[in-house]
Design an enzyme around this catalytic site. Sequence first.
Site, short mmCIF file in Angstrom:
data_model
loop_
_atom_site.label_atom_id
_atom_site.label_comp_id
_atom_site.label_asym_id
_atom_site.label_seq_id
_atom_site.Cartn_x
_atom_site.Cartn_y
_atom_site.Cartn_z
N CYS A 2 0.82 -1.20 0.00
CA CYS A 2 0.00 0.00 0.00
C CYS A 2 0.86 1.25 0.00
O CYS A 2 2.09 1.20 -0.01
CB CYS A 2 -0.90 0.02 1.24
SG CYS A 2 -1.89 -1.48 1.44
N ARG A 50 -4.78 1.34 -1.03
CA ARG A 50 -4.71 -0.09 -0.78
C ARG A 50 -4.54 -0.92 -2.05
O ARG A 50 -5.25 -0.73 -3.04
CB ARG A 50 -6.00 -0.55 -0.08
CG ARG A 50 -5.94 -2.02 0.36
CD ARG A 50 -7.24 -2.51 0.92
NE ARG A 50 -7.11 -3.85 1.47
CZ ARG A 50 -8.13 -4.70 1.66
NH1 ARG A 50 -9.35 -4.31 1.35
NH2 ARG A 50 -7.92 -5.89 2.17
N LEU A 51 -3.57 -1.84 -1.98
CA LEU A 51 -3.46 -2.94 -2.92
C LEU A 51 -3.88 -4.19 -2.15
O LEU A 51 -3.19 -4.63 -1.24
CB LEU A 51 -2.03 -3.08 -3.44
CG LEU A 51 -1.74 -4.27 -4.37
CD1 LEU A 51 -2.55 -4.17 -5.65
CD2 LEU A 51 -0.25 -4.36 -4.69
N ILE A 53 -4.31 -7.67 -0.80
CA ILE A 53 -3.56 -8.93 -0.83
C ILE A 53 -4.18 -9.94 0.13
O ILE A 53 -4.45 -11.08 -0.23
CB ILE A 53 -2.08 -8.72 -0.45
CG1 ILE A 53 -1.43 -7.69 -1.37
CG2 ILE A 53 -1.32 -10.04 -0.47
CD1 ILE A 53 -1.28 -8.11 -2.81
N GLY A 76 2.75 -2.93 3.92
CA GLY A 76 3.61 -4.10 4.06
C GLY A 76 2.85 -5.36 4.40
O GLY A 76 1.66 -5.48 4.13
N GLU A 77 3.56 -6.30 5.00
CA GLU A 77 3.00 -7.58 5.41
C GLU A 77 3.61 -8.00 6.75
O GLU A 77 4.82 -7.88 6.93
CB GLU A 77 3.30 -8.68 4.39
CG GLU A 77 2.82 -8.41 2.97
CD GLU A 77 1.32 -8.52 2.80
OE1 GLU A 77 0.64 -8.96 3.75
OE2 GLU A 77 0.83 -8.19 1.71
N ASP A 100 -3.65 -8.74 8.51
CA ASP A 100 -2.53 -8.50 9.41
C ASP A 100 -2.51 -7.08 9.97
O ASP A 100 -1.91 -6.82 11.01
CB ASP A 100 -1.20 -8.80 8.71
CG ASP A 100 -1.05 -8.09 7.37
OD1 ASP A 100 -2.03 -7.54 6.88
OD2 ASP A 100 0.07 -8.12 6.82
N ILE A 291 13.38 -11.86 -17.67
CA ILE A 291 13.66 -10.93 -18.76
C ILE A 291 14.84 -11.47 -19.56
O ILE A 291 15.85 -11.87 -18.99
CB ILE A 291 13.99 -9.53 -18.22
CG1 ILE A 291 12.74 -8.86 -17.64
CG2 ILE A 291 14.60 -8.66 -19.29
CD1 ILE A 291 11.69 -8.51 -18.66
N GLY A 364 14.87 -12.73 -5.11
CA GLY A 364 16.07 -13.23 -4.41
C GLY A 364 16.95 -12.13 -3.87
O GLY A 364 18.11 -12.39 -3.51
#
Length: 644
Positions: A2, A50-51, A53, A76-77, A100, A291, A364
């Site tokens: 978000c 807000r996105l 999830i 975040g998460e 969360d 890519i 990664g």
Amino acid sequence: MCGITGVFDTRSTSEIDRNLLHRMNETLTHRGPDEGEVYVESGLGLGHRRLSIMDVSSGQQPLFNEDGSVVVVFNGEIYNFQKLVGELTALGHRFRTHCDTEVIVHAWEEWGERCVERFSGMFAFGVWDRNRQTLFMARDRLGIKPFYYTLLDNGLFLFASELKALLVHPDFDKTFDHRAIEDYFAYGYIPEPKTIFKNAFKLNPGHLLSLQRGQQTVQSREYWDIPFTPHGSLSEEEAAEELILRLRNAVDSHLMSEVPLGAFLSGGVDSSAVVAMMGGLMKEPVNTCSIAFSDPAFDESDYARLVAERYQTRHFTEQVQQDDFDLIDRLAALYDEPFADSSAIPTYRVCELARKRVTVALSGDGGDENFAGYRRYRWHMIEERLRSKLPLGLRKPLFGLLGSVYPKADWAPKFLRAKTTFESLARDSVEGYFHSVSILDNKLRMQLFTRDFYRDLQGYRAVEVLRDYADKSPTKDALSLIQYLDMKTYLVGDILTKVDRASMAHSLEVRVPLLDHELVEWVSGLPASMKLRQQEGKYILKRSLEPYLPNEVLYRNKMGFSVPLASWFRGPLRERVRTALLGNTLAGTGIFDMGFIKKMLDQHQSGRRDYSAPIWTLLMFEAFLRNILSMGNMSYTGQDKKVA
């Protein structure tokens, strides 16, 4: 994932301008296209984009506790939120949602500032507690999520996920910080806590802020640091076995989602490791995105395909042409301040590709810093062994002389390009490492800047950023020290910033399981010899992954995620670069010696020298200036026109 913003009146309970707050919040729509809300009460305003999830149907923000006295905006998460829900429920708290975000509200009520120590995840948030008249803010331990703030002269405290939201406020001070400019031309980004603006700051990773009405100063406090506490006796076999267990647990914790999820797969060790763990944890095939580059010297897609075939992923590849330089102005608008990592271009494109398939992608990032994967670590350790042979008093004049007379041979094979090594050996360890990572070294920056600009720095030099972190480092081991410096500077200021802005530009959430803080803590305690063994970086990681990945992926030369700047500036971008760098935008600042810029361009475009990195750094600074000037109410000095 978000975007958040807030306004807090530190002096009074006067009404917050709701329309202005709304405009600030709307600048972050790309971070959260699904919903947007603002909340205003006396002396406080909070905004959220807000996105969706988790808990897609009922996780709207700002989110309140039961009686409405505590409210949060969160980006975040929190990966361990379900465990915390059980703990807080047992303590008498009632939950109305399944997301969360609500954990933060109740954790604040129960544990106060120490609530952040309970959270495992990536986060930046602000909590308002009306009863305590306290605004509490925090950023995650490694700085995965951004947090910007400023205290205005009128007592208003502003915060947001990106600088662009703060720039909307008419009282925001746009004066440039000359020390930040010095940092930028050394590092290619502006390290925390500085921003390009003198009175705006980034909250450092692992730090929190707490403000009460009437408080006139802003002082952050650290709540976590990378420990580098050595483990007890641990054999390589035991370390490799435990590493896989911890890596699998870290990846598993990052898989929670109610929307399509996948992974970036570059063909390098780190992203391949994440995909390998996902392949063993998920019931459905993993969605992977890569890519490909038209120039084989930059292309790793064949290695990515090997991993995709081994784990039977749903693999998607798109080719990026090597002349993909039309993003320059777009990047300047995304990053809000100068940012010179040219791999932002392919990063933007891989995020664009991933968003066509998924809403959440695992990456990664963090593997090189954790496990000592960068080539510069190997060179630094070779130099350290040489430094240990001679005291600085002897090394400085000897290698200083060799460095000054040895030619700069960019065209020569690497073993003949000793000038940088000689110059580095003439310095102590920290300054030597600074020299190796600088885009423009001390001499080049002195030639680039005008005398007036250097005088304004009052003796400040960008190496002080590294010295400050080295002074507080929990480790004095030579390899661990430079890993620590990178985690505090390059990782957060460059790598994580690059991925956050590129992903959020496409409303894509990117998660970084290799930066799970418990994994980072454990890896930091491994002996340096398990990370860098002779010339093999990531030694223990690669050994632990041998049953999971082919050797041609694990034990090949690192390529990086780069673009062919040198050829761009001699070919398709030749005239565009000259027009941009020799035009009025840079000249009008009074910062640069325009004669030296012309000299660099002439020497690079003739093929005599490779100045591609400094030229790109200047090009992105020029694009930033044009972007910021287009917003109006700005002068070249970086001051509001009304006071210029």
